[in-house]
Motif scaffolding. Sequence first.
Motif, PDB file in Angstrom:
ATOM      1  N   ALA A   1      83.351  -5.986  -1.514  1.00  0.00           N
ATOM      2  CA  ALA A   1      84.258  -5.053  -1.169  1.00  0.00           C
ATOM      3  C   ALA A   1      83.367  -3.713  -1.428  1.00  0.00           C
ATOM      4  O   ALA A   1      83.522  -2.755  -0.471  1.00  0.00           O
ATOM      5  CB  ALA A   1      85.531  -4.942  -1.600  1.00  0.00           C
ATOM      6  N   LEU A   2      82.768  -3.690  -2.530  1.00  0.00           N
ATOM      7  CA  LEU A   2      81.770  -2.413  -3.100  1.00  0.00           C
ATOM      8  C   LEU A   2      80.537  -2.815  -2.168  1.00  0.00           C
ATOM      9  O   LEU A   2      79.710  -1.575  -1.574  1.00  0.00           O
ATOM     10  CB  LEU A   2      81.580  -2.454  -4.244  1.00  0.00           C
ATOM     11  CG  LEU A   2      83.051  -2.205  -4.922  1.00  0.00           C
ATOM     12  CD1 LEU A   2      82.683  -2.283  -6.650  1.00  0.00           C
ATOM     13  CD2 LEU A   2      83.573  -0.788  -4.854  1.00  0.00           C
ATOM     14  N   ALA A   3      79.768  -3.897  -2.166  1.00  0.00           N
ATOM     15  CA  ALA A   3      78.278  -4.176  -1.894  1.00  0.00           C
ATOM     16  C   ALA A   3      78.177  -3.897  -0.342  1.00  0.00           C
ATOM     17  O   ALA A   3      77.111  -3.522   0.087  1.00  0.00           O
ATOM     18  CB  ALA A   3      77.937  -5.486  -2.074  1.00  0.00           C
ATOM     19  N   THR A   4      79.353  -4.173   0.458  1.00  0.00           N
ATOM     20  CA  THR A   4      79.391  -4.015   1.955  1.00  0.00           C
ATOM     21  C   THR A   4      80.075  -2.673   2.554  1.00  0.00           C
ATOM     22  O   THR A   4      80.241  -2.239   3.558  1.00  0.00           O
ATOM     23  CB  THR A   4      79.941  -5.228   2.664  1.00  0.00           C
ATOM     24  OG1 THR A   4      81.399  -5.381   2.131  1.00  0.00           O
ATOM     25  CG2 THR A   4      79.480  -6.493   2.293  1.00  0.00           C
ATOM     26  N   ALA A   5      80.437  -1.662   1.392  1.00  0.00           N
ATOM     27  CA  ALA A   5      81.011  -0.685   1.744  1.00  0.00           C
ATOM     28  C   ALA A   5      80.017   0.435   2.929  1.00  0.00           C
ATOM     29  O   ALA A   5      78.724   0.201   2.477  1.00  0.00           O
ATOM     30  CB  ALA A   5      81.130   0.345   0.656  1.00  0.00           C
ATOM     31  N   ALA A   6      80.416   0.878   3.753  1.00  0.00           N
ATOM     32  CA  ALA A   6      79.715   1.789   4.791  1.00  0.00           C
ATOM     33  C   ALA A   6      79.478   3.292   4.097  1.00  0.00           C
ATOM     34  O   ALA A   6      78.468   4.052   4.307  1.00  0.00           O
ATOM     35  CB  ALA A   6      80.292   2.104   6.175  1.00  0.00           C
ATOM     36  N   ARG A   7      80.388   3.763   3.350  1.00  0.00           N
ATOM     37  CA  ARG A   7      80.413   5.198   2.987  1.00  0.00           C
ATOM     38  C   ARG A   7      81.304   5.268   1.724  1.00  0.00           C
ATOM     39  O   ARG A   7      82.104   4.378   1.278  1.00  0.00           O
ATOM     40  CB  ARG A   7      81.064   6.024   4.013  1.00  0.00           C
ATOM     41  CG  ARG A   7      82.294   6.133   4.149  1.00  0.00           C
ATOM     42  CD  ARG A   7      82.745   7.448   5.315  1.00  0.00           C
ATOM     43  NE  ARG A   7      84.085   7.626   5.324  1.00  0.00           N
ATOM     44  CZ  ARG A   7      84.887   6.861   6.216  1.00  0.00           C
ATOM     45  NH1 ARG A   7      84.521   5.704   7.084  1.00  0.00           N
ATOM     46  NH2 ARG A   7      86.225   6.905   6.363  1.00  0.00           N
TER      47      ARG A   7
ATOM     48  N   ALA B   1      85.033   3.411  -1.951  1.00  0.00           N
ATOM     49  CA  ALA B   1      84.148   2.735  -1.114  1.00  0.00           C
ATOM     50  C   ALA B   1      84.941   2.235   0.089  1.00  0.00           C
ATOM     51  O   ALA B   1      86.008   1.935   0.027  1.00  0.00           O
ATOM     52  CB  ALA B   1      83.604   1.642  -2.071  1.00  0.00           C
ATOM     53  N   ILE B   2      84.421   2.734   1.331  1.00  0.00           N
ATOM     54  CA  ILE B   2      84.934   2.545   2.487  1.00  0.00           C
ATOM     55  C   ILE B   2      84.067   1.791   3.383  1.00  0.00           C
ATOM     56  O   ILE B   2      82.937   1.988   3.665  1.00  0.00           O
ATOM     57  CB  ILE B   2      85.671   3.874   3.073  1.00  0.00           C
ATOM     58  CG1 ILE B   2      86.428   4.593   1.944  1.00  0.00           C
ATOM     59  CG2 ILE B   2      86.144   3.929   4.417  1.00  0.00           C
ATOM     60  CD1 ILE B   2      86.576   6.070   2.340  1.00  0.00           C
ATOM     61  N   ARG B   3      84.865   0.704   4.231  1.00  0.00           N
ATOM     62  CA  ARG B   3      84.277  -0.095   5.268  1.00  0.00           C
ATOM     63  C   ARG B   3      85.259  -0.099   6.330  1.00  0.00           C
ATOM     64  O   ARG B   3      86.316  -0.850   5.894  1.00  0.00           O
ATOM     65  CB  ARG B   3      83.578  -1.384   4.844  1.00  0.00           C
ATOM     66  CG  ARG B   3      83.244  -2.006   6.145  1.00  0.00           C
ATOM     67  CD  ARG B   3      82.452  -3.312   5.551  1.00  0.00           C
ATOM     68  NE  ARG B   3      81.933  -3.936   6.820  1.00  0.00           N
ATOM     69  CZ  ARG B   3      80.680  -4.099   6.894  1.00  0.00           C
ATOM     70  NH1 ARG B   3      79.814  -4.044   5.980  1.00  0.00           N
ATOM     71  NH2 ARG B   3      80.061  -4.558   8.083  1.00  0.00           N
ATOM     72  N   GLY B   4      85.362   0.554   7.475  1.00  0.00           N
ATOM     73  CA  GLY B   4      86.091   0.400   8.381  1.00  0.00           C
ATOM     74  C   GLY B   4      87.656   0.987   8.003  1.00  0.00           C
ATOM     75  O   GLY B   4      87.600   2.137   7.331  1.00  0.00           O
ATOM     76  N   GLU B   5      88.774   0.178   8.029  1.00  0.00           N
ATOM     77  CA  GLU B   5      89.779   0.686   7.450  1.00  0.00           C
ATOM     78  C   GLU B   5      90.043   0.512   6.033  1.00  0.00           C
ATOM     79  O   GLU B   5      91.307   0.860   5.501  1.00  0.00           O
ATOM     80  CB  GLU B   5      90.875   0.192   8.257  1.00  0.00           C
ATOM     81  CG  GLU B   5      91.142   0.595   9.744  1.00  0.00           C
ATOM     82  CD  GLU B   5      91.386   2.004   9.735  1.00  0.00           C
ATOM     83  OE1 GLU B   5      92.303   2.665   9.225  1.00  0.00           O
ATOM     84  OE2 GLU B   5      90.501   2.640  10.610  1.00  0.00           O
TER      85      GLU B   5
END
Length: 158
Positions: A114-120, A59-63
């Motif tokens: 960290a999972l709920a706000t992931a972008a991709r 799960a990725i958001r930004g870096e």
Amino acid sequence: QQPSVSPERLRAYSLSVVMIVAVGAPAFRDPELDSYPLSTYPMFSRPRGRTNTVTSALAIRGEREVKVPPEYVANAETMQAFRTLSTAVMAGGRAAEQLCQAIAGRLPAASDPALATAARVELITESVDAIDYLAGRAKPERRRVHARCAVKRPEEAP
């Protein structure tokens, strides 16, 4: 006159010899052969290299990258989640993409921010030095991305 052996005693001796041969036979075969009921457990007894490949979902958001827990991949069983990931990746693009989208669809409801706000989400295979990686001393040596998909929020739905 010699005493004769009764048929029951002859059967008992024969059965004993057969059982002794059956139990001892694995000691005389190739140790790489593994079968029920007498296993040599070759997967644990042969030397393994330190470099291994691991397939996982991120799960990725930004870096920031977070490994997706098994319950968002398949269910709470780690090995079933690993098998689900491996099967999708081995099947190729469409299957990997479908699994990626299914995982991405579950993340917005996650209790972990960290999972709920992931972008991709990305399905990846990494080559790692297992000892150093698990001890937190090393990063993956190589990474291959099999699928990448966006996490859609309920307000983003068409």
